[in-house]
Scaffold this motif. Structure first.
Motif, PDB file in Angstrom:
ATOM      1  N   MET A   1       0.856  -1.176   0.000  1.00  0.00           N
ATOM      2  CA  MET A   1       0.000   0.000   0.000  1.00  0.00           C
ATOM      3  C   MET A   1       0.899   1.235   0.000  1.00  0.00           C
ATOM      4  N   GLY A   2       0.642   2.146  -0.950  1.00  0.00           N
ATOM      5  CA  GLY A   2       1.407   3.377  -1.043  1.00  0.00           C
ATOM      6  C   GLY A   2       0.910   4.438  -0.077  1.00  0.00           C
ATOM      7  N   PHE A   3       1.639   5.545  -0.024  1.00  0.00           N
ATOM      8  CA  PHE A   3       1.319   6.630   0.894  1.00  0.00           C
ATOM      9  C   PHE A   3      -0.085   7.184   0.649  1.00  0.00           C
ATOM     10  N   LYS A   4      -0.434   7.430  -0.612  1.00  0.00           N
ATOM     11  CA  LYS A   4      -1.755   7.992  -0.915  1.00  0.00           C
ATOM     12  C   LYS A   4      -2.876   7.050  -0.471  1.00  0.00           C
ATOM     13  N   GLU A   5      -2.680   5.759  -0.634  1.00  0.00           N
ATOM     14  CA  GLU A   5      -3.684   4.786  -0.195  1.00  0.00           C
ATOM     15  C   GLU A   5      -3.801   4.764   1.325  1.00  0.00           C
ATOM     16  N   MET A   6      -2.666   4.916   2.020  1.00  0.00           N
ATOM     17  CA  MET A   6      -2.702   4.954   3.487  1.00  0.00           C
ATOM     18  C   MET A   6      -3.435   6.198   3.979  1.00  0.00           C
ATOM     19  N   VAL A   7      -3.184   7.332   3.339  1.00  0.00           N
ATOM     20  CA  VAL A   7      -3.871   8.570   3.716  1.00  0.00           C
ATOM     21  C   VAL A   7      -5.372   8.425   3.481  1.00  0.00           C
ATOM     22  N   ALA A   8      -5.741   7.866   2.332  1.00  0.00           N
ATOM     23  CA  ALA A   8      -7.162   7.680   2.026  1.00  0.00           C
ATOM     24  C   ALA A   8      -7.833   6.788   3.063  1.00  0.00           C
ATOM     25  N   ALA A   9      -7.165   5.735   3.492  1.00  0.00           N
ATOM     26  CA  ALA A   9      -7.735   4.843   4.509  1.00  0.00           C
ATOM     27  C   ALA A   9      -7.837   5.546   5.858  1.00  0.00           C
ATOM     28  N   ASP A  10      -6.836   6.341   6.209  1.00  0.00           N
ATOM     29  CA  ASP A  10      -6.824   7.043   7.499  1.00  0.00           C
ATOM     30  C   ASP A  10      -7.891   8.127   7.593  1.00  0.00           C
ATOM     31  N   ARG A  11      -8.311   8.668   6.457  1.00  0.00           N
ATOM     32  CA  ARG A  11      -9.341   9.718   6.497  1.00  0.00           C
ATOM     33  C   ARG A  11     -10.573   9.247   7.240  1.00  0.00           C
ATOM     34  N   SER A  12     -11.033   8.064   6.935  1.00  0.00           N
ATOM     35  CA  SER A  12     -12.272   7.564   7.542  1.00  0.00           C
ATOM     36  C   SER A  12     -12.038   6.778   8.818  1.00  0.00           C
ATOM     37  N   THR A  13     -10.976   5.994   8.863  1.00  0.00           N
ATOM     38  CA  THR A  13     -10.787   5.101  10.003  1.00  0.00           C
ATOM     39  C   THR A  13     -10.142   5.770  11.206  1.00  0.00           C
ATOM     40  N   VAL A  14      -9.499   6.914  11.008  1.00  0.00           N
ATOM     41  CA  VAL A  14      -8.855   7.599  12.131  1.00  0.00           C
ATOM     42  C   VAL A  14      -9.378   9.025  12.261  1.00  0.00           C
ATOM     43  N   PHE A  15      -9.062   9.857  11.296  1.00  0.00           N
ATOM     44  CA  PHE A  15      -9.336  11.281  11.409  1.00  0.00           C
ATOM     45  C   PHE A  15     -10.825  11.595  11.509  1.00  0.00           C
ATOM     46  N   LEU A  16     -11.647  10.972  10.686  1.00  0.00           N
ATOM     47  CA  LEU A  16     -13.079  11.249  10.693  1.00  0.00           C
ATOM     48  C   LEU A  16     -13.877  10.249  11.521  1.00  0.00           C
ATOM     49  N   ASP A  17     -13.222   9.487  12.350  1.00  0.00           N
ATOM     50  CA  ASP A  17     -13.883   8.506  13.208  1.00  0.00           C
ATOM     51  C   ASP A  17     -14.689   9.229  14.289  1.00  0.00           C
ATOM     52  N   LEU A  18     -15.957   8.878  14.430  1.00  0.00           N
ATOM     53  CA  LEU A  18     -16.829   9.526  15.417  1.00  0.00           C
ATOM     54  C   LEU A  18     -16.363   9.315  16.850  1.00  0.00           C
ATOM     55  N   ASP A  19     -15.627   8.243  17.111  1.00  0.00           N
ATOM     56  CA  ASP A  19     -15.133   7.991  18.462  1.00  0.00           C
ATOM     57  C   ASP A  19     -13.909   8.838  18.801  1.00  0.00           C
ATOM     58  N   PHE A  20     -13.293   9.446  17.818  1.00  0.00           N
ATOM     59  CA  PHE A  20     -12.087  10.237  18.064  1.00  0.00           C
ATOM     60  C   PHE A  20     -12.324  11.715  17.790  1.00  0.00           C
ATOM     61  N   PHE A  21     -12.324  12.119  16.539  1.00  0.00           N
ATOM     62  CA  PHE A  21     -12.392  13.540  16.191  1.00  0.00           C
ATOM     63  C   PHE A  21     -13.697  13.937  15.509  1.00  0.00           C
ATOM     64  N   GLY A  22     -14.327  13.018  14.819  1.00  0.00           N
ATOM     65  CA  GLY A  22     -15.460  13.337  13.954  1.00  0.00           C
ATOM     66  C   GLY A  22     -16.735  13.706  14.687  1.00  0.00           C
ATOM     67  N   GLU A  23     -17.538  14.535  14.010  1.00  0.00           N
ATOM     68  CA  GLU A  23     -18.866  14.922  14.479  1.00  0.00           C
ATOM     69  C   GLU A  23     -19.815  14.841  13.290  1.00  0.00           C
ATOM     70  N   THR A  24     -21.061  14.541  13.562  1.00  0.00           N
ATOM     71  CA  THR A  24     -22.056  14.469  12.500  1.00  0.00           C
ATOM     72  C   THR A  24     -22.701  15.838  12.305  1.00  0.00           C
ATOM     73  N   TYR A  25     -22.675  16.320  11.066  1.00  0.00           N
ATOM     74  CA  TYR A  25     -23.282  17.597  10.689  1.00  0.00           C
ATOM     75  C   TYR A  25     -24.104  17.387   9.431  1.00  0.00           C
ATOM     76  N   ARG A  26     -25.052  18.285   9.186  1.00  0.00           N
ATOM     77  CA  ARG A  26     -25.788  18.306   7.928  1.00  0.00           C
ATOM     78  C   ARG A  26     -25.210  19.414   7.063  1.00  0.00           C
ATOM     79  N   VAL A  27     -24.677  19.043   5.918  1.00  0.00           N
ATOM     80  CA  VAL A  27     -24.121  20.011   4.977  1.00  0.00           C
ATOM     81  C   VAL A  27     -24.967  19.954   3.715  1.00  0.00           C
ATOM     82  N   GLU A  28     -25.643  21.069   3.426  1.00  0.00           N
ATOM     83  CA  GLU A  28     -26.558  21.129   2.284  1.00  0.00           C
ATOM     84  C   GLU A  28     -27.581  19.993   2.341  1.00  0.00           C
ATOM     85  N   GLY A  29     -28.050  19.670   3.543  1.00  0.00           N
ATOM     86  CA  GLY A  29     -29.082  18.662   3.738  1.00  0.00           C
ATOM     87  C   GLY A  29     -28.588  17.232   3.813  1.00  0.00           C
ATOM     88  N   LYS A  30     -27.297  16.999   3.580  1.00  0.00           N
ATOM     89  CA  LYS A  30     -26.719  15.659   3.620  1.00  0.00           C
ATOM     90  C   LYS A  30     -25.950  15.481   4.925  1.00  0.00           C
TER      91      LYS A  30
END
Length: 105
Positions: A1-30
């Protein structure tokens, strides 16, 4: 797995994880997961507090979760509030968006 693939995986599993940093918001109704960063916003403002009539938000989100990129001065609806975009940057699949909302009433 290359660097770009690792970053892409970390976006959801670490950085945007609701148990760590993420919060749920409605943006333009979504409903999406974002990360709000008040410290970075203050840093960009030169550590100044906002005026009483204005509030600000800086957040990160996955580009694919957001509407098409908009230019500064455009509106973006966040949790039912119309905000004005001050800055919208995209890098490696993540968007950094700075908003302001003029408080009326």
């Amino acid at each position: 797995m290359g660097f770009k693939e690792m970053v892409a995986a970390d976006r959801s599993t670490v950085f945007l994880d609701l148990d760590f940093f993420g919060e749920t918001y409605r943006v333009e109704g979504k409903t999406i997961i974002i990360v709000v960063d008040d410290d970075e916003l203050r840093h960009r403002q030169g550590s100044q507090e906002l005026a009483v009539a204005e509030s600000g938000t800086l957040f990160y989100a996955r580009v694919e979760d957001l509407p098409k990129r908009r230019i500064p001065g455009s509106n973006l609806n966040i949790n039912g509030r119309e905000c004005i975009i001050d800055d919208w940057r995209e890098d490696m699949g993540m968007a950094t968006i700075v908003l302001r909302e003029t408080i009326t009433g």
